[in-house]
Design a protein around this motif. Structure first.
Motif, PDB file in Angstrom:
ATOM      1  N   THR A   2       0.846  -1.177   0.000  1.00 17.30           N
ATOM      2  CA  THR A   2       0.000   0.000   0.000  1.00 17.30           C
ATOM      3  C   THR A   2       0.883   1.228   0.000  1.00 17.30           C
ATOM      4  O   THR A   2       2.019   1.197   0.454  1.00 17.30           O
ATOM      5  CB  THR A   2      -0.904   0.023   1.238  1.00 17.30           C
ATOM      6  OG1 THR A   2      -0.123  -0.236   2.408  1.00 17.30           O
ATOM      7  CG2 THR A   2      -1.993  -1.014   1.127  1.00 17.30           C
ATOM      8  N   ASP A   8      -0.388   4.315   6.020  1.00 16.01           N
ATOM      9  CA  ASP A   8      -1.196   3.221   5.522  1.00 16.01           C
ATOM     10  C   ASP A   8      -0.507   1.862   5.548  1.00 16.01           C
ATOM     11  O   ASP A   8       0.124   1.505   6.142  1.00 16.01           O
ATOM     12  CB  ASP A   8      -1.582   3.297   4.077  1.00 16.01           C
ATOM     13  CG  ASP A   8      -1.218   4.211   3.023  1.00 16.01           C
ATOM     14  OD1 ASP A   8      -0.808   5.316   3.266  1.00 16.01           O
ATOM     15  OD2 ASP A   8      -1.433   3.760   1.930  1.00 16.01           O
ATOM     16  N   THR A 272     -12.019 -10.090  11.266  1.00 15.60           N
ATOM     17  CA  THR A 272     -11.403 -10.130   9.936  1.00 15.60           C
ATOM     18  C   THR A 272     -11.825 -11.334   9.111  1.00 15.60           C
ATOM     19  O   THR A 272     -11.510 -11.413   7.920  1.00 15.60           O
ATOM     20  CB  THR A 272      -9.866 -10.117  10.045  1.00 15.60           C
ATOM     21  OG1 THR A 272      -9.436 -11.284  10.777  1.00 15.60           O
ATOM     22  CG2 THR A 272      -9.377  -8.858  10.754  1.00 15.60           C
ATOM     23  N   LEU A 275     -13.831 -10.881   5.546  1.00 12.55           N
ATOM     24  CA  LEU A 275     -13.030 -10.427   4.410  1.00 12.55           C
ATOM     25  C   LEU A 275     -11.988 -11.467   4.021  1.00 12.55           C
ATOM     26  O   LEU A 275     -11.732 -11.682   2.825  1.00 12.55           O
ATOM     27  CB  LEU A 275     -12.358  -9.087   4.726  1.00 12.55           C
ATOM     28  CG  LEU A 275     -11.597  -8.422   3.576  1.00 12.55           C
ATOM     29  CD1 LEU A 275     -12.482  -8.273   2.333  1.00 12.55           C
ATOM     30  CD2 LEU A 275     -11.056  -7.062   4.013  1.00 12.55           C
ATOM     31  N   SER A 323      -5.596  -2.229  10.804  1.00  9.00           N
ATOM     32  CA  SER A 323      -6.148  -0.954  10.347  1.00  9.00           C
ATOM     33  C   SER A 323      -6.148  -0.811   8.837  1.00  9.00           C
ATOM     34  O   SER A 323      -6.862   0.039   8.291  1.00  9.00           O
ATOM     35  CB  SER A 323      -5.366   0.209  10.961  1.00  9.00           C
ATOM     36  OG  SER A 323      -4.001   0.150  10.568  1.00  9.00           O
ATOM     37  N   ALA A 324      -5.351  -1.603   8.112  1.00  7.40           N
ATOM     38  CA  ALA A 324      -5.278  -1.522   6.649  1.00  7.40           C
ATOM     39  C   ALA A 324      -5.900  -2.724   5.976  1.00  7.40           C
ATOM     40  O   ALA A 324      -5.763  -2.892   4.763  1.00  7.40           O
ATOM     41  CB  ALA A 324      -3.824  -1.377   6.188  1.00  7.40           C
ATOM     42  N   PHE A 325      -6.603  -3.557   6.759  1.00 11.96           N
ATOM     43  CA  PHE A 325      -7.206  -4.746   6.152  1.00 11.96           C
ATOM     44  C   PHE A 325      -8.621  -4.407   5.699  1.00 11.96           C
ATOM     45  O   PHE A 325      -9.608  -4.583   6.419  1.00 11.96           O
ATOM     46  CB  PHE A 325      -7.214  -5.905   7.140  1.00 11.96           C
ATOM     47  CG  PHE A 325      -7.592  -7.222   6.515  1.00 11.96           C
ATOM     48  CD1 PHE A 325      -6.865  -7.752   5.458  1.00 11.96           C
ATOM     49  CD2 PHE A 325      -8.683  -7.945   6.981  1.00 11.96           C
ATOM     50  CE1 PHE A 325      -7.215  -8.965   4.872  1.00 11.96           C
ATOM     51  CE2 PHE A 325      -9.043  -9.158   6.412  1.00 11.96           C
ATOM     52  CZ  PHE A 325      -8.307  -9.668   5.353  1.00 11.96           C
ATOM     53  N   ASP A 326      -8.700  -3.868   4.488  1.00  6.73           N
ATOM     54  CA  ASP A 326      -9.975  -3.545   3.865  1.00  6.73           C
ATOM     55  C   ASP A 326      -9.966  -4.102   2.453  1.00  6.73           C
ATOM     56  O   ASP A 326      -8.935  -4.545   1.954  1.00  6.73           O
ATOM     57  CB  ASP A 326     -10.213  -2.025   3.860  1.00  6.73           C
ATOM     58  CG  ASP A 326      -9.080  -1.280   3.192  1.00  6.73           C
ATOM     59  OD1 ASP A 326      -8.903  -1.415   1.952  1.00  6.73           O
ATOM     60  OD2 ASP A 326      -8.349  -0.541   3.896  1.00  6.73           O
ATOM     61  N   ARG A 327     -11.120  -4.073   1.794  1.00  6.96           N
ATOM     62  CA  ARG A 327     -11.235  -4.726   0.488  1.00  6.96           C
ATOM     63  C   ARG A 327     -10.337  -4.079  -0.563  1.00  6.96           C
ATOM     64  O   ARG A 327      -9.710  -4.774  -1.364  1.00  6.96           O
ATOM     65  CB  ARG A 327     -12.685  -4.731   0.013  1.00  6.96           C
ATOM     66  CG  ARG A 327     -12.903  -5.550  -1.267  1.00  6.96           C
ATOM     67  CD  ARG A 327     -14.363  -5.704  -1.613  1.00  6.96           C
ATOM     68  NE  ARG A 327     -15.041  -6.608  -0.690  1.00  6.96           N
ATOM     69  CZ  ARG A 327     -15.792  -6.225   0.330  1.00  6.96           C
ATOM     70  NH1 ARG A 327     -15.992  -4.933   0.567  1.00  6.96           N
ATOM     71  NH2 ARG A 327     -16.371  -7.114   1.120  1.00  6.96           N
ATOM     72  N   THR A 328     -10.247  -2.770  -0.573  1.00  6.50           N
ATOM     73  CA  THR A 328      -9.409  -2.091  -1.567  1.00  6.50           C
ATOM     74  C   THR A 328      -7.949  -2.489  -1.414  1.00  6.50           C
ATOM     75  O   THR A 328      -7.259  -2.805  -2.399  1.00  6.50           O
ATOM     76  CB  THR A 328      -9.552  -0.568  -1.428  1.00  6.50           C
ATOM     77  OG1 THR A 328     -10.910  -0.202  -1.688  1.00  6.50           O
ATOM     78  CG2 THR A 328      -8.649   0.159  -2.408  1.00  6.50           C
ATOM     79  N   THR A 329      -7.451  -2.477  -0.179  1.00  2.31           N
ATOM     80  CA  THR A 329      -6.052  -2.844   0.057  1.00  2.31           C
ATOM     81  C   THR A 329      -5.822  -4.318  -0.235  1.00  2.31           C
ATOM     82  O   THR A 329      -4.780  -4.705  -0.783  1.00  2.31           O
ATOM     83  CB  THR A 329      -5.655  -2.525   1.508  1.00  2.31           C
ATOM     84  OG1 THR A 329      -5.992  -1.172   1.802  1.00  2.31           O
ATOM     85  CG2 THR A 329      -4.163  -2.715   1.719  1.00  2.31           C
ATOM     86  N   GLU A 362      -7.054  -1.962  -8.478  1.00  5.23           N
ATOM     87  CA  GLU A 362      -8.126  -1.416  -7.645  1.00  5.23           C
ATOM     88  C   GLU A 362      -9.184  -0.750  -8.521  1.00  5.23           C
ATOM     89  O   GLU A 362     -10.389  -0.956  -8.324  1.00  5.23           O
ATOM     90  CB  GLU A 362      -7.581  -0.380  -6.674  1.00  5.23           C
ATOM     91  CG  GLU A 362      -6.568  -0.871  -5.668  1.00  5.23           C
ATOM     92  CD  GLU A 362      -6.027   0.299  -4.858  1.00  5.23           C
ATOM     93  OE1 GLU A 362      -6.770   1.268  -4.615  1.00  5.23           O
ATOM     94  OE2 GLU A 362      -4.832   0.259  -4.477  1.00  5.23           O
TER      95      GLU A 362
END
Length: 476
Positions: A2, A8, A272, A275, A323-329, A362
């Motif tokens: 990222t 990030d 988590t 996801l 904190s950075a474990f999201d779908r976009t990342t 992305e």
């Protein structure tokens, strides 16, 4: 990775020449070289550093590593790491000596082909002098036993990498140089190799790494040893270890993909899980767009350790702070398995080929599954002045390697390529590029030449403005 603002990286001569040959041999030995002279030509030391544009001392010359076998034991209470690295390589010149990169840790002993080797150290450079000269083309095996408390590296941009301690273990990440904090090697992305890793940790903890887990056993004292196999070539900066109280989960592969193993530290495992459960389908979707997934397994590691302020595309098993474990990342780091991991940069100057493609992945994901056109992302990126600080193919310093132009303007280059050549040709490039350079290294010149060959036309105007141009074009 990222985007880092980082909230990030060896025939002897005949008897006729006996006296002279003996003298030359003695002189070479006194000079520290190991001889087996051919026609009077002696081996020379391999280069200490590969003169990368941003990290000239990283990596070493004179050999090419084919395989690392790492045996590690870690004590989180003291922070001590004990390791043995067995490195199988092939000489690319006659070698009297060669170097390995290792930061901080103490070398106890070293051998080359089971014979003791002399070791000298200067900073992060280990110089090994084998008992016998190594001939060009010969395969040789180096074993280094070492230990100590690994210390992380602070990068030019202020972020931390290497061996990062946690409350009950550690996380190891290596872009661009951190892997030398926990094992000796040829730490430049141009020298990729296969890996075997055996990791022993205290009772109650889990040890994780790249690739396929081939064994897990518990000793009488409760210590847990896991073994990991990475068959496909991997750049050392993509090697990882995670130690802690992790819960693991296995998932059946998505259609046409591979088995998935994920791990999350226990306090965040439930949160988590949804996801993490999406990974097989995300990988399957990307395989439909980018071509067959290039490795034997996929997955993710999610840690509570916020000292890790960024996610990293560690091969087969990207590492994320919670904190950075999201779908976009997640989409970004999984796309790196094709762009960056399988096709790796020839030098760190080519990093935009990693990050530009992963960022564009992305945009493609949201275009296809969230109905937000890639053009919308392009226009937003075009409007952000930070993306115009320098051309993506020419960051001014190492400090700028993870700045916005490498990511966002890199993705803009790809979108302008798409608009110029059309969707059908662009899709051919998108699938063909990771196929042509699968498990290899490639440069920016390789990419521009490939794109032009597929498009059947000169694209200099596009490259001049969007890839190499200084300043912002008048119109998007």
């Amino acid at each position: 990775m990222t985007q880092r603002n980082r909230t990030d990286r060896h025939h002897r001569t005949g008897a006729a020449a006996g006296g002279l040959a003996a003298a030359l041999t003695a002189l070479a030995l006194l000079a520290g070289g190991c001889t087996e002279a051919t026609g009077g030509v002696l081996g020379t030391p391999g280069a200490a550093g590969l003169r990368d544009p941003y990290f000239p001392k990283l990596g070493n010359g004179g050999y090419d590593v084919g395989h690392y076998a790492l045996t590690l034991a870690y004590d989180p209470g003291t922070g001590r790491l004990d390791g043995t690295a067995e490195i199988t390589a092939r000489a690319t010149q006659d070698l009297s000596a060669f170097n390995l990169d290792l930061a901080g840790l103490t070398v106890d002993r070293a051998s080359v082909d089971d014979a003791p080797a002399a070791v000298n150290r200067a900073g992060n450079e280990l110089t090994l002098r084998p008992r016998e000269e190594i001939r060009e083309g010969a395969e040789f095996r180096t074993t280094v036993t070492y230990g100590g408390v690994p210390e992380p590296i602070t990068d030019a941009d202020g972020s931390r990498e290497g061996w990062l301690r946690t409350d009950d273990g550690a996380v190891a990440v290596g872009e661009p140089a951190g892997s030398m904090t926990w094992f000796p090697g040829n730490h430049h992305p141009s020298d990729k190799a296969a890996y075997e890793l055996r990791l022993t940790v205290p009772a109650g903890l889990e040890g994780l790494s790249n690739g396929v887990r081939t064994a897990r056993r518990t000793a009488a004292d409760g210590r847990v040893t896991t073994e990991w196999h990475t068959a496909e070539p991997m750049a050392s900066y993509l090697a990882t270890v995670a130690i802690g109280r992790y819960e693991t989960a296995s998932a059946a592969p998505g259609s046409g993909t591979v088995p998935v193993l994920t791990a999350a530290e226990r306090p965040i495992a439930d949160a988590t899980a949804p996801l993490r459960d999406e990974i097989p389908e995300i990988v399957a979707r990307q395989a439909r767009r980018f071509g067959p997934y290039p490795f034997s397994t996929a997955g993710a590691i999610v840690t509570e350790n916020e000292a890790l302020g960024y996610a990293l595309e560690t091969q087969t098993r990207p590492v994320f702070p919670a904190s950075a474990f999201d779908r976009t990342t997640l989409v970004h780091e999984l796309a790196h398995q094709w762009f960056g991991n399988s096709v790796s940069p020839a030098s760190w100057r080519d990093l935009w080929l990693n990050e530009g493609f992963a960022t564009y992945a992305e945009w493609l994901y949201t275009e296809e599954y969230e109905h937000v056109p890639a053009r919308t992302h392009f226009e937003r990126a075009f409007a952000q002045e930070t993306n115009w600080a320098f051309p993506p193919a020419a960051p001014p310093t190492a400090e700028n390697l993870f700045d916005p132009p490498v990511y966002q303007r890199g993705a803009m280059v790809l979108h302008k390529l798409r608009e110029t050549v059309g969707d059908r040709t662009f899709d051919e490039i998108l699938r063909g590029w990771p196929a042509k350079y699968r498990h290899a290294n490639a440069s920016t010149d390789d990419f521009t030449s490939y794109a032009e060959s597929v498009a059947g036309r000169d694209l200099d105007e596009l490259w001049d403005v969007w890839l190499y141009g200084d300043g912002k074009p008048a119109k998007p």
